[in-house]
Enzyme design. Structure first.
Site, PDB file in Angstrom:
ATOM      1  N   ILE A 188       0.496 -13.892  25.711  1.00 35.30           N
ATOM      2  CA  ILE A 188       0.968 -14.925  27.017  1.00 35.30           C
ATOM      3  C   ILE A 188       2.302 -15.879  26.418  1.00 35.30           C
ATOM      4  O   ILE A 188       2.373 -16.429  25.422  1.00 35.30           O
ATOM      5  CB  ILE A 188      -0.233 -15.916  27.004  1.00 35.30           C
ATOM      6  CG1 ILE A 188      -1.607 -15.332  27.516  1.00 35.30           C
ATOM      7  CG2 ILE A 188       0.243 -17.237  28.044  1.00 35.30           C
ATOM      8  CD1 ILE A 188      -2.535 -16.291  27.461  1.00 35.30           C
ATOM      9  N   GLY A 190      -1.669 -14.808  21.970  1.00 38.84           N
ATOM     10  CA  GLY A 190      -1.433 -13.215  21.949  1.00 38.84           C
ATOM     11  C   GLY A 190      -0.247 -13.069  23.097  1.00 38.84           C
ATOM     12  O   GLY A 190       0.880 -13.442  22.366  1.00 38.84           O
ATOM     13  N   GLY A 234      -9.491  -4.104  17.375  1.00 40.41           N
ATOM     14  CA  GLY A 234      -8.576  -4.903  16.709  1.00 40.41           C
ATOM     15  C   GLY A 234      -8.000  -6.050  17.261  1.00 40.41           C
ATOM     16  O   GLY A 234      -6.959  -6.694  17.056  1.00 40.41           O
ATOM     17  N   LYS A 279      -4.688 -22.644  16.412  1.00 34.23           N
ATOM     18  CA  LYS A 279      -4.125 -22.611  17.521  1.00 34.23           C
ATOM     19  C   LYS A 279      -3.824 -23.829  18.384  1.00 34.23           C
ATOM     20  O   LYS A 279      -2.436 -24.221  18.565  1.00 34.23           O
ATOM     21  CB  LYS A 279      -4.580 -21.324  18.555  1.00 34.23           C
ATOM     22  CG  LYS A 279      -4.153 -20.168  17.955  1.00 34.23           C
ATOM     23  CD  LYS A 279      -5.118 -18.995  18.677  1.00 34.23           C
ATOM     24  CE  LYS A 279      -4.870 -17.678  18.021  1.00 34.23           C
ATOM     25  NZ  LYS A 279      -5.745 -16.624  18.493  1.00 34.23           N
ATOM     26  N   ARG A 334       0.637  -1.254   0.091  1.00 34.68           N
ATOM     27  CA  ARG A 334       0.040  -0.034   0.097  1.00 34.68           C
ATOM     28  C   ARG A 334       0.927   1.302   0.082  1.00 34.68           C
ATOM     29  O   ARG A 334       2.179   1.082   0.176  1.00 34.68           O
ATOM     30  CB  ARG A 334      -0.773  -0.068   1.418  1.00 34.68           C
ATOM     31  CG  ARG A 334      -2.014  -1.116   1.272  1.00 34.68           C
ATOM     32  CD  ARG A 334      -2.578  -1.327   2.401  1.00 34.68           C
ATOM     33  NE  ARG A 334      -1.575  -1.741   3.602  1.00 34.68           N
ATOM     34  CZ  ARG A 334      -2.049  -1.647   4.669  1.00 34.68           C
ATOM     35  NH1 ARG A 334      -3.401  -1.765   5.365  1.00 34.68           N
ATOM     36  NH2 ARG A 334      -1.024  -2.294   5.903  1.00 34.68           N
ATOM     37  N   GLU A 392       6.125 -17.257  18.718  1.00 33.59           N
ATOM     38  CA  GLU A 392       5.546 -17.047  19.938  1.00 33.59           C
ATOM     39  C   GLU A 392       4.058 -16.529  19.917  1.00 33.59           C
ATOM     40  O   GLU A 392       3.168 -16.683  20.697  1.00 33.59           O
ATOM     41  CB  GLU A 392       6.382 -16.481  20.988  1.00 33.59           C
ATOM     42  CG  GLU A 392       5.804 -16.073  22.420  1.00 33.59           C
ATOM     43  CD  GLU A 392       5.564 -17.254  23.028  1.00 33.59           C
ATOM     44  OE1 GLU A 392       6.614 -18.113  23.492  1.00 33.59           O
ATOM     45  OE2 GLU A 392       4.499 -17.753  23.332  1.00 33.59           O
ATOM     46  N   GLU A 427     -10.050 -11.012  13.507  1.00 36.17           N
ATOM     47  CA  GLU A 427      -9.252 -11.360  12.331  1.00 36.17           C
ATOM     48  C   GLU A 427      -9.857 -10.558  11.146  1.00 36.17           C
ATOM     49  O   GLU A 427     -11.142 -10.006  11.090  1.00 36.17           O
ATOM     50  CB  GLU A 427      -9.540 -12.979  11.838  1.00 36.17           C
ATOM     51  CG  GLU A 427      -9.034 -13.938  12.786  1.00 36.17           C
ATOM     52  CD  GLU A 427      -7.600 -13.720  12.970  1.00 36.17           C
ATOM     53  OE1 GLU A 427      -6.795 -13.834  12.076  1.00 36.17           O
ATOM     54  OE2 GLU A 427      -6.977 -13.233  14.125  1.00 36.17           O
TER      55      GLU A 427
HETATM   56  N1  HSE Z   1      -8.542 -12.873  16.258  1.00 36.65           N
HETATM   57  C1  HSE Z   1      -7.427 -13.383  16.949  1.00 36.65           C
HETATM   58  C2  HSE Z   1      -8.289 -13.528  18.554  1.00 36.65           C
HETATM   59  C3  HSE Z   1      -6.226 -12.533  17.493  1.00 36.65           C
HETATM   60  O1  HSE Z   1      -9.324 -13.048  18.759  1.00 36.65           O
HETATM   61  O2  HSE Z   1      -7.602 -14.241  19.371  1.00 36.65           O
HETATM   62  C4  HSE Z   1      -5.254 -13.095  18.079  1.00 36.65           C
HETATM   63  O3  HSE Z   1      -4.526 -14.289  17.534  1.00 36.65           O
END
Ligand code: HSE
Length: 396
Positions: free
Chosen positions: A131, A129, A182, A200, A44, A124, A185
């Site tokens: 953790i 996130g 934020g 995950k 962009r 990681e 996804e």
């Molecule tokens: N969309 C993901 C969540 C972001 O809400 O856990 C983090 O992996």
């Protein structure tokens, strides 16, 4: 001085750039050298942006620059994220990422490429996130036997469930708020339909058992069908409904992996994991139960986990001692049929009749809810054959 490139200047990519800038002094103290972001790659236009001079559109600029030793892949999605990561590893650059889709789908290829090229592929931030969970699994628990992992691994759905079921917000408003913050996804169906949690838990399962299963083979349910009535009934039983990702090595050697909303009892450490927080409960032979807790999504918390990987690489770069993590893609036959796992089921049916031998929870508005004895899903389906089932949720 260590020079790196950030590929993708979106939510997490810009968070990483912000963090590397803001924490420059702490980072230098920790690493014993400066960390410089030499390039930011994004297709962009960023005309007039304060970092415009660093922004390039062509990833080959990074590949061909021998000064760049670390690439942070912050693009998201499978392609070109996988292709860029592989090319960077083959060019002798270590790669860090928060991209669970790439790790779940291509982790074994990228880890092999990293090993062959004597560089690191670290992820990681791909699970939980902020953790620290991948590192404890790679290091602290690598010689222990993991019996089972249960986790709330998606911040967005946990946030939505909290807002809907505790604060009375509508599903759509809660989802919109999670996007504004934020957490969600790019396509929030990945969150809401359990796909993100599935990726995950596939990664955690691969770390625990050495084999990664394709996500399309893993039983995955999201939270779309959870209603306030389900939550009220759960509360009556001192439970909360959580989207639980689960993996376990069964006695026959097969691996069980599933993602589903589950009645989570008050004495579980996962019961009180709310909002955008994630919780990961590991049961290991020597260590016993371990609980990991923290912010599961968000720009800066996730960027913090990426930075931790960068720090690990920098600290090892001179001595070339990045421990290789390796797993292989599993044969489908080794996956345990999740419908055979034994548990209780919460069910709600139309009318006031119920199957025999169940415990009734509530009967109102033309529907009756009850809990079965410990059984499996096939037996429960058989039990419900002559009923109109409105809701069926397993216990954790
Ligand atoms: N969309 C993901 C969540 C972001 O809400 O856990 C983090 O992996």
């Amino acid at each position: 001085m260590i020079k790196m490139a950030v590929i993708g200047f979106g939510n997490i990519g810009s968070g990483l750039v912000q963090l590397v800038t803001e924490n420059a002094e702490v980072i230098e103290k920790d690493l014993g050298c400066k960390l410089e972001i030499k390039y930011i790659v994004d297709i962009r236009d960023f005309k007039g942006h304060p970092l415009e001079s660093k922004i390039v559109k062509d990833f080959n600029v990074v590949l061909e620059d021998p000064e760049v030793s670390i690439v942070a892949e912050m693009i998201g999605g499978s392609h070109p994220a996988f292709d860029f990561s592989l090319a960077a590893l083959k060019a002798g650059k270590s790669v860090v990422t928060s991209n669970k889709e790439v790790v779940a789908n291509f982790g074994e290829v990228l880890l092999k490429a990293a090993k062959e090229n004597k560089v690191a592929y670290l992820f990681e931030a791909a699970v939980g996130g902020a953790i620290p969970i991948i590192r404890p699994m790679r290091e602290s628990l690598s010689s222990d036997v993991i019996n089972e992992i249960n986790g709330i691994l998606n911040g967005t759905t946990n946030f939505i469930l909290t807002k809907m079921l505790s604060d009375g917000m509508s599903f759509d408003d809660a989802l919109q708020l999670s996007r504004d913050l934020g957490y969600a996804e790019a396509n929030p169906s990945a969150d809401v339909d359990g796909i993100d949690s599935c990726r995950k838990i596939a990664i955690l399962s691969a770390l625990a058992y050495g084999k990664v299963f394709s996500c399309d083979k893993i039983s995955t349910q999201g939270i779309r069908n959870i209603s306030r009535r389900d939550a009220e009934d759960a509360a009556k039983m001192s439970c909360a409904i959580k989207l639980i990702a689960h993996t376990e090595k069964m006695s026959d050697g097969k691996i069980l992996i599933d993602v589903a909303p589950k009645f989570t009892e008050i004495d579980s450490p996962l019961y009180s994991v709310s909002d955008v927080f994630n919780g990961i409960l590991i049961s290991a032979k020597a260590s016993g139960d371990l609980m990991f807790y923290g912010r599961g999504a968000g720009k800066i918390p996730t960027a913090g986990a990426v930075l931790a990987d960068i720090a690990e690489i920098v600290k090892h770069i001179s001595i070339g001692q990045i421990p290789p993590v390796l797993w292989k893609r599993a044969e489908d036959a080794e996956l345990f049929d999740s419908k055979l796992q034994m548990t209780r089921f919460y069910c709600r049916v139309k009318g006031d009749k119920t199957p025999e031998g169940v415990s009734i929870i509530s009967s109102k508005d033309g529907e009756t809810s009850f809990v079965t004895a410990v059984t499996n899903e096939y037996e429960t389906e058989k039990m419900l054959e002559n009923f109109v089932c409105v809701s069926k949720i397993r216990f954790m």
